[in-house]
Design a protein around this motif. Structure first.
Motif, PDB file in Angstrom:
ATOM      1  N   THR A   3       0.847  -1.188   0.000  1.00  0.00           N
ATOM      2  CA  THR A   3       0.000   0.000   0.000  1.00  0.00           C
ATOM      3  C   THR A   3       0.879   1.234   0.000  1.00  0.00           C
ATOM      4  N   PRO A   4       0.629   2.190  -0.876  1.00  0.00           N
ATOM      5  CA  PRO A   4       1.464   3.399  -0.902  1.00  0.00           C
ATOM      6  C   PRO A   4       1.439   4.135   0.433  1.00  0.00           C
ATOM      7  N   ILE A   5       2.564   4.763   0.772  1.00  0.00           N
ATOM      8  CA  ILE A   5       2.612   5.627   1.944  1.00  0.00           C
ATOM      9  C   ILE A   5       1.903   6.944   1.645  1.00  0.00           C
ATOM     10  N   ILE A   6       2.081   7.455   0.429  1.00  0.00           N
ATOM     11  CA  ILE A   6       1.446   8.715   0.032  1.00  0.00           C
ATOM     12  C   ILE A   6       0.654   8.481  -1.248  1.00  0.00           C
ATOM     13  N   GLU A  30       5.777   4.962  -2.653  1.00  0.00           N
ATOM     14  CA  GLU A  30       5.731   3.623  -2.075  1.00  0.00           C
ATOM     15  C   GLU A  30       6.584   3.545  -0.804  1.00  0.00           C
ATOM     16  N   PRO A  31       6.287   2.568   0.071  1.00  0.00           N
ATOM     17  CA  PRO A  31       7.116   2.386   1.271  1.00  0.00           C
ATOM     18  C   PRO A  31       8.580   2.170   0.890  1.00  0.00           C
ATOM     19  N   GLY A  32       9.469   2.816   1.622  1.00  0.00           N
ATOM     20  CA  GLY A  32      10.893   2.657   1.397  1.00  0.00           C
ATOM     21  C   GLY A  32      11.492   3.583   0.364  1.00  0.00           C
ATOM     22  N   GLU A  33      10.657   4.361  -0.336  1.00  0.00           N
ATOM     23  CA  GLU A  33      11.205   5.320  -1.294  1.00  0.00           C
ATOM     24  C   GLU A  33      11.776   6.533  -0.566  1.00  0.00           C
ATOM     25  N   PRO A 161       7.928   6.916  12.876  1.00  0.00           N
ATOM     26  CA  PRO A 161       6.954   7.363  11.875  1.00  0.00           C
ATOM     27  C   PRO A 161       7.015   6.538  10.592  1.00  0.00           C
ATOM     28  N   ALA A 162       5.869   6.411   9.967  1.00  0.00           N
ATOM     29  CA  ALA A 162       5.829   5.757   8.659  1.00  0.00           C
ATOM     30  C   ALA A 162       6.535   6.603   7.610  1.00  0.00           C
ATOM     31  N   LEU A 163       6.539   7.925   7.821  1.00  0.00           N
ATOM     32  CA  LEU A 163       7.057   8.856   6.824  1.00  0.00           C
ATOM     33  C   LEU A 163       7.883   9.934   7.511  1.00  0.00           C
ATOM     34  N   LEU A 164       9.059  10.221   6.949  1.00  0.00           N
ATOM     35  CA  LEU A 164       9.892  11.325   7.407  1.00  0.00           C
ATOM     36  C   LEU A 164       9.849  12.421   6.350  1.00  0.00           C
ATOM     37  N   LEU A 165       9.381  13.613   6.759  1.00  0.00           N
ATOM     38  CA  LEU A 165       9.348  14.773   5.878  1.00  0.00           C
ATOM     39  C   LEU A 165      10.502  15.697   6.251  1.00  0.00           C
ATOM     40  N   ALA A 166      11.258  16.133   5.261  1.00  0.00           N
ATOM     41  CA  ALA A 166      12.394  17.020   5.508  1.00  0.00           C
ATOM     42  C   ALA A 166      12.279  18.236   4.597  1.00  0.00           C
ATOM     43  N   ASP A 167      12.226  19.416   5.214  1.00  0.00           N
ATOM     44  CA  ASP A 167      12.059  20.669   4.475  1.00  0.00           C
ATOM     45  C   ASP A 167      13.386  21.419   4.463  1.00  0.00           C
ATOM     46  N   GLU A 168      14.083  21.381   3.336  1.00  0.00           N
ATOM     47  CA  GLU A 168      15.397  22.022   3.184  1.00  0.00           C
ATOM     48  C   GLU A 168      16.320  21.659   4.354  1.00  0.00           C
ATOM     49  N   PRO A 169      16.557  20.360   4.608  1.00  0.00           N
ATOM     50  CA  PRO A 169      17.298  19.967   5.815  1.00  0.00           C
ATOM     51  C   PRO A 169      18.756  20.392   5.824  1.00  0.00           C
ATOM     52  N   ASP A 206      20.806  13.912  -5.276  1.00  0.00           N
ATOM     53  CA  ASP A 206      21.585  12.906  -5.996  1.00  0.00           C
ATOM     54  C   ASP A 206      22.056  11.786  -5.078  1.00  0.00           C
ATOM     55  N   SER A 207      22.441  12.130  -3.843  1.00  0.00           N
ATOM     56  CA  SER A 207      23.029  11.122  -2.958  1.00  0.00           C
ATOM     57  C   SER A 207      21.982  10.331  -2.188  1.00  0.00           C
ATOM     58  N   CYS A 208      20.869  10.960  -1.858  1.00  0.00           N
ATOM     59  CA  CYS A 208      19.904  10.347  -0.949  1.00  0.00           C
ATOM     60  C   CYS A 208      18.684   9.765  -1.657  1.00  0.00           C
ATOM     61  N   ALA A 209      18.207  10.439  -2.688  1.00  0.00           N
ATOM     62  CA  ALA A 209      16.894  10.103  -3.243  1.00  0.00           C
ATOM     63  C   ALA A 209      16.950   8.915  -4.205  1.00  0.00           C
ATOM     64  N   SER A 210      15.967   8.056  -4.089  1.00  0.00           N
ATOM     65  CA  SER A 210      15.784   6.984  -5.065  1.00  0.00           C
ATOM     66  C   SER A 210      14.893   7.448  -6.213  1.00  0.00           C
ATOM     67  N   ARG A 211      14.298   8.627  -6.040  1.00  0.00           N
ATOM     68  CA  ARG A 211      13.387   9.172  -7.043  1.00  0.00           C
ATOM     69  C   ARG A 211      13.354  10.686  -6.871  1.00  0.00           C
ATOM     70  N   THR A 212      13.275  11.403  -7.975  1.00  0.00           N
ATOM     71  CA  THR A 212      13.254  12.857  -7.939  1.00  0.00           C
ATOM     72  C   THR A 212      12.102  13.360  -8.801  1.00  0.00           C
ATOM     73  N   ILE A 213      11.328  14.289  -8.232  1.00  0.00           N
ATOM     74  CA  ILE A 213      10.317  14.961  -9.046  1.00  0.00           C
ATOM     75  C   ILE A 213      10.627  16.453  -9.060  1.00  0.00           C
ATOM     76  N   GLU A 214      10.159  17.118 -10.085  1.00  0.00           N
ATOM     77  CA  GLU A 214      10.320  18.570 -10.187  1.00  0.00           C
ATOM     78  C   GLU A 214       8.960  19.194 -10.419  1.00  0.00           C
ATOM     79  N   LEU A 215       8.650  20.216  -9.634  1.00  0.00           N
ATOM     80  CA  LEU A 215       7.422  20.964  -9.800  1.00  0.00           C
ATOM     81  C   LEU A 215       7.720  22.291 -10.487  1.00  0.00           C
ATOM     82  N   VAL A 216       6.867  22.656 -11.405  1.00  0.00           N
ATOM     83  CA  VAL A 216       6.942  23.964 -12.065  1.00  0.00           C
ATOM     84  C   VAL A 216       5.519  24.506 -12.135  1.00  0.00           C
TER      85      VAL A 216
END
Length: 229
Positions: A3-6, A30-33, A161-169, A206-216
């Motif tokens: 089941t997706p986390i988000i 998905e979980p673990g992303e 937590p099921a999900l860790l949110l990081a805002d400009e960490p 580049d170092s941490c993410a398994s997936r990258t999205i860009e919003l415009v």
């Protein structure tokens, strides 16, 4: 199939008569992303983060996190949901300077009414895991930026937590401290933590993410998965 986390379905957010902050956005994590959200200022990154945390509500569409429709929660239920299921890390740490490192980390468990012995054991485990156990009795003002961010991460992970949110960490850190936090988030992801981070730090993505999205302009302009190393 997990089941997706988000799950974000056809979400739009308008604050006034101008262009929407988010426009018909759909996204599944998905979980673990470890998902990095990139984009210029005003692209909708912070709005997206606030929607997922239940701090803001969409004008249209639905937001489901860890199986809960967060856009339908009352303010009290939303606050409890964040304490139970979501950890948050901020650019400027948001630690309480009049509490020790240990007491800052214990705070989320205390707010949930966790048993004192179990909470202290969990806090000790996290401080050791994050390499800051020697600072447990210190106050945040005596720590480096990188150390304070590690304390903030420990606090965010306190209630598993099921999900860790990081805002400009890494946004408020010097180069060396930023590199430490990038390494830490990479380790957390490798250990299975689901992470969503909003950042301008391309090295972090580049170092941490398994997936990258860009919003415009509030829309999904790019969605790429990292090449397996």
């Amino acid at each position: 199939m997990s089941t997706p986390i988000i799950e974000i379905r056809d979400v739009s957010k308008r604050y006034d008569e101008g262009p929407p902050a988010l426009a018909d956005l759909s996204l599944t994590v998905e979980p673990g992303e470890a998902l990095a959200v990139l984009g210029p200022s005003g692209s909708g990154k912070s709005t997206l983060l606030n929607m997922i945390a239940g701090l803001d509500r969409p004008t249209e569409g639905g937001v489901t996190v860890a199986g809960v429709r967060v856009d339908e929660l009352s303010e009290a239920a939303s606050a409890r949901f964040r304490r139970e299921r979501v950890g948050m890390v901020f650019q400027f740490f948001n630690l309480l300077d009049d509490l020790t490192v240990l007491d800052n980390v214990l705070l989320p468990a205390q707010l949930l009414g966790a048993g004192r012995a179990a909470a202290r054991a969990r806090a000790a485990e996290l401080l050791d895991y994050l390499g800051i156990d020697r600072h447990s009795g210190a106050y945040p003002g005596r720590l480096s930026g990188g150390e304070r961010q590690r304390v903030a991460v420990a606090r965010a992970l306190m209630n598993r937590p099921a999900l860790l949110l990081a805002d400009e960490p890494t946004g408020a850190l010097d180069t060396a401290s930023g590199a430490e936090v990038r390494e830490l988030l990479t380790e957390l992801h490798a250990d299975g933590q689901t992470i969503l981070l909003v950042t301008h730090d391309l090295a972090l993505a580049d170092s941490c993410a398994s997936r990258t999205i860009e919003l415009v302009d509030g829309r999904l302009a790019r969605d790429e998965r990292a090449v397996t190393r």
